[in-house]
Design a protein around this motif. Structure first.
Motif, short mmCIF file in Angstrom:
data_model
loop_
_atom_site.label_atom_id
_atom_site.label_comp_id
_atom_site.label_asym_id
_atom_site.label_seq_id
_atom_site.Cartn_x
_atom_site.Cartn_y
_atom_site.Cartn_z
N MET A 2 0.85 -1.20 0.00
CA MET A 2 0.00 0.00 0.00
C MET A 2 0.88 1.25 0.00
SD MET A 2 -3.03 0.86 2.67
CE MET A 2 -3.91 2.39 2.56
N GLU A 3 0.51 2.23 -0.78
CA GLU A 3 1.29 3.47 -0.89
C GLU A 3 1.21 4.29 0.40
OE1 GLU A 3 1.48 7.48 -3.67
OE2 GLU A 3 0.02 5.90 -4.10
N ASP A 4 2.37 4.81 0.82
CA ASP A 4 2.44 5.64 2.02
C ASP A 4 1.97 7.05 1.65
OD1 ASP A 4 3.01 6.99 4.31
OD2 ASP A 4 5.13 6.47 4.38
N THR A 5 0.86 7.47 2.27
CA THR A 5 0.30 8.78 1.92
C THR A 5 0.50 9.82 3.02
OG1 THR A 5 -1.85 8.11 2.79
CG2 THR A 5 -1.48 7.81 0.42
N ARG A 6 1.36 9.50 4.00
CA ARG A 6 1.59 10.46 5.07
C ARG A 6 2.27 11.72 4.55
NH1 ARG A 6 4.52 6.61 9.30
NH2 ARG A 6 5.33 5.92 7.32
N ILE A 7 1.96 12.84 5.19
CA ILE A 7 2.53 14.13 4.78
C ILE A 7 3.90 14.29 5.43
CG2 ILE A 7 2.16 16.62 4.77
CD1 ILE A 7 0.05 15.03 3.22
N LYS A 8 4.91 14.54 4.63
CA LYS A 8 6.26 14.70 5.15
C LYS A 8 6.66 16.17 5.05
CE LYS A 8 7.50 10.01 3.75
NZ LYS A 8 6.19 9.68 3.18
N VAL A 9 6.37 16.92 6.08
CA VAL A 9 6.71 18.35 6.12
C VAL A 9 7.41 18.62 7.44
CG1 VAL A 9 5.80 20.70 6.11
CG2 VAL A 9 4.73 18.97 4.68
N VAL A 10 8.56 19.29 7.40
CA VAL A 10 9.30 19.60 8.62
C VAL A 10 8.75 20.89 9.21
CG1 VAL A 10 11.57 20.05 9.60
CG2 VAL A 10 11.36 18.50 7.66
N CYS A 11 8.28 20.81 10.46
CA CYS A 11 7.65 21.95 11.10
C CYS A 11 8.40 22.38 12.35
CB CYS A 11 6.21 21.61 11.50
SG CYS A 11 5.15 21.18 10.12
N SER A 12 8.20 23.63 12.75
CA SER A 12 8.78 24.13 13.99
C SER A 12 8.07 23.46 15.17
CB SER A 12 8.61 25.65 14.09
OG SER A 12 7.24 25.97 14.26
N ASP A 13 8.68 23.56 16.36
CA ASP A 13 8.08 22.97 17.56
C ASP A 13 6.70 23.57 17.82
OD1 ASP A 13 10.27 21.39 17.94
OD2 ASP A 13 11.20 22.66 19.48
N ARG A 14 6.57 24.86 17.60
CA ARG A 14 5.28 25.52 17.86
C ARG A 14 4.19 25.01 16.91
NH1 ARG A 14 1.90 28.98 19.99
NH2 ARG A 14 0.83 30.57 18.75
N VAL A 15 4.52 24.87 15.63
CA VAL A 15 3.54 24.36 14.66
C VAL A 15 3.19 22.92 14.99
CG1 VAL A 15 3.20 23.72 12.24
CG2 VAL A 15 4.13 25.96 12.81
N CYS A 16 4.19 22.11 15.35
CA CYS A 16 3.92 20.72 15.75
C CYS A 16 2.98 20.69 16.94
CB CYS A 16 5.22 20.00 16.10
SG CYS A 16 6.23 19.58 14.67
N ASP A 17 3.19 21.59 17.90
CA ASP A 17 2.34 21.67 19.08
C ASP A 17 0.91 22.06 18.69
OD1 ASP A 17 1.80 21.91 22.01
OD2 ASP A 17 1.54 24.03 21.50
N ILE A 18 0.76 23.02 17.78
CA ILE A 18 -0.57 23.45 17.32
C ILE A 18 -1.30 22.30 16.64
CG2 ILE A 18 -1.75 24.93 15.63
CD1 ILE A 18 0.44 27.08 16.28
N VAL A 19 -0.60 21.60 15.74
CA VAL A 19 -1.21 20.48 15.02
C VAL A 19 -1.58 19.35 15.98
CG1 VAL A 19 -0.84 18.70 13.26
CG2 VAL A 19 -0.05 21.03 12.84
N GLN A 20 -0.68 19.06 16.94
CA GLN A 20 -0.95 18.02 17.92
C GLN A 20 -2.15 18.38 18.78
OE1 GLN A 20 0.55 15.03 18.00
NE2 GLN A 20 -0.92 14.45 19.58
N ARG A 21 -2.21 19.64 19.21
CA ARG A 21 -3.34 20.11 20.01
C ARG A 21 -4.65 19.99 19.22
NH1 ARG A 21 -3.19 26.09 21.10
NH2 ARG A 21 -0.98 25.66 20.85
N ALA A 22 -4.58 20.34 17.93
CA ALA A 22 -5.77 20.24 17.07
C ALA A 22 -6.21 18.79 16.93
CB ALA A 22 -5.46 20.85 15.70
N LEU A 23 -5.25 17.88 16.74
CA LEU A 23 -5.57 16.45 16.62
C LEU A 23 -6.25 15.94 17.88
CD1 LEU A 23 -2.39 15.07 14.85
CD2 LEU A 23 -4.73 14.70 14.06
N GLU A 24 -5.68 16.30 19.03
CA GLU A 24 -6.23 15.83 20.31
C GLU A 24 -7.63 16.38 20.55
OE1 GLU A 24 -3.28 16.97 23.15
OE2 GLU A 24 -1.84 15.46 22.46
#
Length: 193
Positions: free
Chosen positions: A1-23
């Motif tokens: 199966m093809e890997d469709t994950r998004i590979k984008v390098v983000c700052s710690d703050r952006v990672c925190d925002i995305v993680q908070r949004a996911l949760e």
């Protein structure tokens, strides 16, 4: 199966925002298919975010609150604070309206296709600006440029600012200086059409 994950390098703050949004999204919907409108909501909810501070400073939060709703603002309470909290609660209630098949392709990853497009766009913008990571400025630009459907919900409130492009012209690549966003919006060819 093809890997469709998004590979984008983000700052710690952006990672925190995305993680908070996911949760928060999982907590609300018991689903991990984070949408771009919910990500924008989380960003606007953050008092320190660029878009939240910009809207607050320009008193744009109050633009979205009807006059009769302002009657509930307690004497002595900061009107813009009241409008900020009222608008956010309104957006959170109306997010359900945006959770339709029209916006979500049911791509069963941790994010939807629309959110994936935002992150990929952010990666492209970062590369164009010669940045090694996606920071909050770049994420904000990408969210605004990708015609986020939350704007449609806000337009229901009969507000001219979105149509006039005040927010959208402010958060665009052409308006980004080396030290960050310029104070005065300039006209640019990007953004919501």
């Amino acid at each position: 199966m093809e890997d469709t994950r998004i590979k984008v390098v983000c700052s710690d703050r952006v990672c925190d925002i995305v993680q908070r949004a996911l949760e928060r999204y999982y907590e609300k919907y018991l689903s991990e298919d984070l949408t771009s409108e919910f990500l924008l909501f989380i960003l606007m909810e953050d008092e320190e975010s660029l878009i939240s501070r910009y809207m607050y400073n320009e008193e744009l939060f109050s633009c979205y609150i009807r006059e009769e709703e302002l009657e509930n603002c307690k004497p002595g309470e900061d009107e813009e604070d009241y409008c900020w909290m009222t608008l956010l609660s309104k957006i959170e209630e109306e997010i359900d309206m945006l959770e339709t098949e029209y916006y979500v392709n049911y791509d069963k990853n941790s994010i939807t296709n629309s959110c994936g497009k935002v992150l990929l766009k952010a990666g492209e913008i970062a590369k164009e600006l010669k940045r090694s990571i996606v920071d909050e400025e770049v994420l904000t630009i990408a969210l605004v440029q990708c015609n986020n459907p939350i704007w449609e919900m806000l337009e229901i409130c009969d507000v001219e600012d979105i149509a006039d492009g005040m927010l959208l012209s402010h958060f665009c690549e052409d308006n980004l200086s080396k030290s960050g966003f310029l104070e005065a919006p300039i006209e640019c060819e990007y953004g919501y059409n």
